[in-house]
Design an enzyme around this catalytic site. Structure first.
Site, short mmCIF file in Angstrom:
data_model
loop_
_atom_site.label_atom_id
_atom_site.label_comp_id
_atom_site.label_asym_id
_atom_site.label_seq_id
_atom_site.Cartn_x
_atom_site.Cartn_y
_atom_site.Cartn_z
N HIS A 1 78.52 44.79 21.30
CA HIS A 1 78.12 43.75 22.26
C HIS A 1 77.48 44.32 23.53
CE1 HIS A 1 79.54 40.46 19.87
NE2 HIS A 1 80.63 41.15 19.61
N GLU B 1 106.04 41.49 41.26
CA GLU B 1 105.11 42.35 40.48
C GLU B 1 105.52 43.81 40.58
OE1 GLU B 1 103.38 40.87 38.46
OE2 GLU B 1 103.39 38.89 39.37
N ASP C 1 107.88 35.32 31.88
CA ASP C 1 108.58 36.58 31.58
C ASP C 1 109.76 36.31 30.66
OD1 ASP C 1 106.88 37.65 33.43
OD2 ASP C 1 108.32 37.52 35.08
P1 ATP Z 1 88.55 31.49 14.40
O1 ATP Z 1 89.76 31.82 13.60
O2 ATP Z 1 88.87 31.03 15.78
O3 ATP Z 1 87.55 30.63 13.68
P2 ATP Z 1 87.11 33.88 13.69
O4 ATP Z 1 88.11 34.89 13.27
O5 ATP Z 1 86.35 33.17 12.64
O6 ATP Z 1 87.78 32.88 14.70
P3 ATP Z 1 84.55 34.64 14.63
O7 ATP Z 1 84.07 33.24 14.79
O8 ATP Z 1 84.08 35.40 13.47
O9 ATP Z 1 86.12 34.64 14.67
O10 ATP Z 1 84.24 35.46 15.95
C1 ATP Z 1 83.88 34.83 17.16
C2 ATP Z 1 82.97 35.74 17.96
O11 ATP Z 1 83.70 36.89 18.39
C3 ATP Z 1 81.81 36.30 17.15
O12 ATP Z 1 80.70 35.49 17.23
C4 ATP Z 1 81.58 37.65 17.79
O13 ATP Z 1 80.76 37.51 18.94
C5 ATP Z 1 82.94 38.07 18.28
N1 ATP Z 1 83.64 38.94 17.32
C6 ATP Z 1 84.82 38.70 16.73
N2 ATP Z 1 85.20 39.72 15.94
C7 ATP Z 1 84.22 40.63 16.02
C8 ATP Z 1 84.01 41.91 15.42
N3 ATP Z 1 84.92 42.44 14.59
N4 ATP Z 1 82.88 42.58 15.71
C9 ATP Z 1 81.97 42.06 16.55
N5 ATP Z 1 82.10 40.86 17.15
C10 ATP Z 1 83.21 40.15 16.90
#
Ligand code: ATP
Length: 499
Positions: A256, A336, A410
């Protein structure tokens, strides 16, 4: 006219009928016909709505060409998934050995870990069309609508594959638990029908069919799923998609960061270290928020401090400008410091920030930075974590003689850890099923663990009483202390107090 047509009709028709009646005409047959027509329209309406809504929600999304390389970490899950996909690619071998087709792959794991990305990459890897829907899109009041949407989804996948000249299609169903929950035969008849339709579609998939269809489903709650969905021949491949470890987090951050200008001093490895237990989605958000901070600062590039601020933002929420009184700030500071001192005593080097700036619902917070990702916990480790959680409340008691509502989270954390200890046979109850133990016994064991750990925490923190008092002013003035600043301060003050 079309917008107000219904209203105008409702107004005109009774007037015309009354006029005809006034003229002496028998309007009863006209009324009967009108009633029948309206009833027919009413019955047909849900179906029409359904169609338009189905079009609107667009079950089918254009596949984004996404490859496995664009998914950070998740090496094991990616490997398992690719292995499963060989079934689609090596069709000749499948036929030769008479292997039944793989119909469903279930991806399970916490939100935001990349399950959707995996499904998209699976489509790309197998040169298939990608059709996606979410379980909640099938939930409708009208019985039968969900089932017909399932049919439409599969039909769409087939037509799309034919149109694009592809031999296979990946149908992705997110949140499958919404429709695939255990069938109780009772209140949720509509869900049952939707699930039955999905099972029927799965059973209709054969090796010889073109296009071949593979269903990839995702859920965070596998235990909720109906066993019929999980039996061999249905979703019989389960792939766990976990929160990324440190290496995975670094990989995701790097992915990213590709389209963002980073200053030379930026150390993403440190950010990966500090973002313990962050999901891929949260890491994406860290990079994005850091870029926003840099832009607001009118900086040329994203700097390390922007990334650190972004971690806090993603973890705790936006900074709030809640005005707090001096007394309240002092109490928060003691609280804290209680967490931070306790953390440095039991796990030296693990505090990465002590902050008094209000964020989200919290008035202050301590960010911890565990040295290594850990997946197995010993009794000692869990007890230490409970003591760190109790540190805040104990510190308040030491300096004010009472606790405040600031310890609510907590305690929740401490109770969850005690529960984990009980379930793992790490308490005096021994190896037990919590169902087999009476509430009183559980409460007794719970209280005895928490009481003894509170006493141990108090004993440790009392030996740091003068450190608390001397560091209070510094924390109130600085508002935020980095882990290193805090450790230096702690070392100097401890030395001074023991001299
Ligand atoms: P949910 O269970 O909430 O549907 P998910 O597991 O399907 O979530 P994704 O929709 O695949 O998650 O991921 C959301 C965003 O997070 C992606 O568009 C990406 O930007 C980022 N992301 C998540 N995991 C990764 C990864 N392993 N590598 C790169 N980007 C990731």
């Amino acid at each position: 006219m079309s917008k107000y047509g219904k209203e105008i009709l409702i107004g005109i028709v009774p007037v015309v009928l009354l006029f005809l009646a006034f003229l002496g005409l028998n309007i009863i047959p006209i009324l009967m016909v009108a009633i029948i027509a309206v009833s027919l329209l009413y019955v047909a309406r849900p179906k029409m709505n359904m169609d338009t809504k189905a079009d609107r929600t667009k079950n089918v999304r254009k596949p984004a060409p996404l490859s496995f390389d664009q998914i950070g970490g998740q090496d094991r899950a990616k490997h398992e998934l690719k292995e499963a996909l060989e079934f689609i690619i090596k069709q000749d071998d499948i036929k030769k050995f008479g292997i039944r087709p793989l119909k469903g792959i279930l991806l399970t794991g916490p939100p935001g870990t990349g399950k959707t990305l995996m499904a998209k990459a699976a489509a790309h890897y197998t040169n298939s069309v990608f059709v996606a829907a979410s379980g909640s899109e099938f939930v409708e009041m009208y019985v039968g609508v969900g089932a017909s949407r399932i049919r439409d989804l599969f039909k769409k996948a087939r037509t799309m594959a034919q149109k694009e000249n592809k031999e296979s299609a990946v149908v992705f169903i997110d949140e499958i638990d919404v429709i695939g929950g255990k069938r109780d035969g009772g209140q949720h008849r509509e869900y049952d029908q939707t699930l039955n339709q999905l099972l029927t579609e799965m059973d209709g998939i054969h090796t010889s069919d073109t296009p071949r269809i593979l269903i990839v489903a995702a859920t965070n709650r596998k235990e909720m799923l109906d066993p019929a969905l999980l039996r061999p021949g249905r979703f019989d491949r389960h792939i766990q998609v976990d929160l990324p470890d440190k290496k995975g987090r670094l990989h995701i951050l790097n992915i990213h960061a590709k389209n963002k200008p980073l200053a030379d001093e930026v150390n993403l490895e440190k950010i990966a270290e500090e973002s313990f237990q962050f999901s891929g989605a949260q890491l994406e958000s860290v990079m994005n928020e850091a870029a926003i901070y840099a832009m607001r600062d009118q900086a040329e590039k994203i700097e390390q401090r922007h990334l650190t601020l972004a971690i806090d933002k993603v973890m705790m929420g936006e900074k709030t400008d809640r005005e707090t009184s001096r007394e309240e700030r002092e109490r928060v500071a003691y609280h804290e410091l209680g967490h931070a001192i306790m953390a440095e005593v039991v796990k030296p080097g693990t505090v990465s920030q002590v902050s008094l700036s209000p964020r989200g619902p919290a008035l202050g917070f301590v960010r911890h930075n565990p040295q290594d990702d850990q997946y197995l916990y010993t009794k000692e480790y869990l007890e230490e974590r409970i003591m760190i959680a109790l540190g805040g409340a104990v510190a308040e008691e030491m300096f004010y003689g009472n606790r405040s509502t600031g310890s609510r989270n907590d305690f929740e954390q401490a109770l969850n850890l005690v529960k984990m200890m009980m379930d793992s046979g790490l308490t005096s109850l021994g190896i037990v099923d919590r169902e087999m133990v009476t509430k009183e016994e559980l409460m007794k064991a719970n209280a005895s663990i928490l009481d003894s750990l509170t006493a141990r925490t108090r004993e440790v923190l009392e030996s740091y009483r003068s450190v608390f008092i001397q560091s209070l002013g510094i924390l109130l003035k600085e508002e935020v202390l980095s882990g290193d600043q805090f450790r230096n301060l702690l070392a100097i003050l401890k030395q001074r107090s023991s001299a």
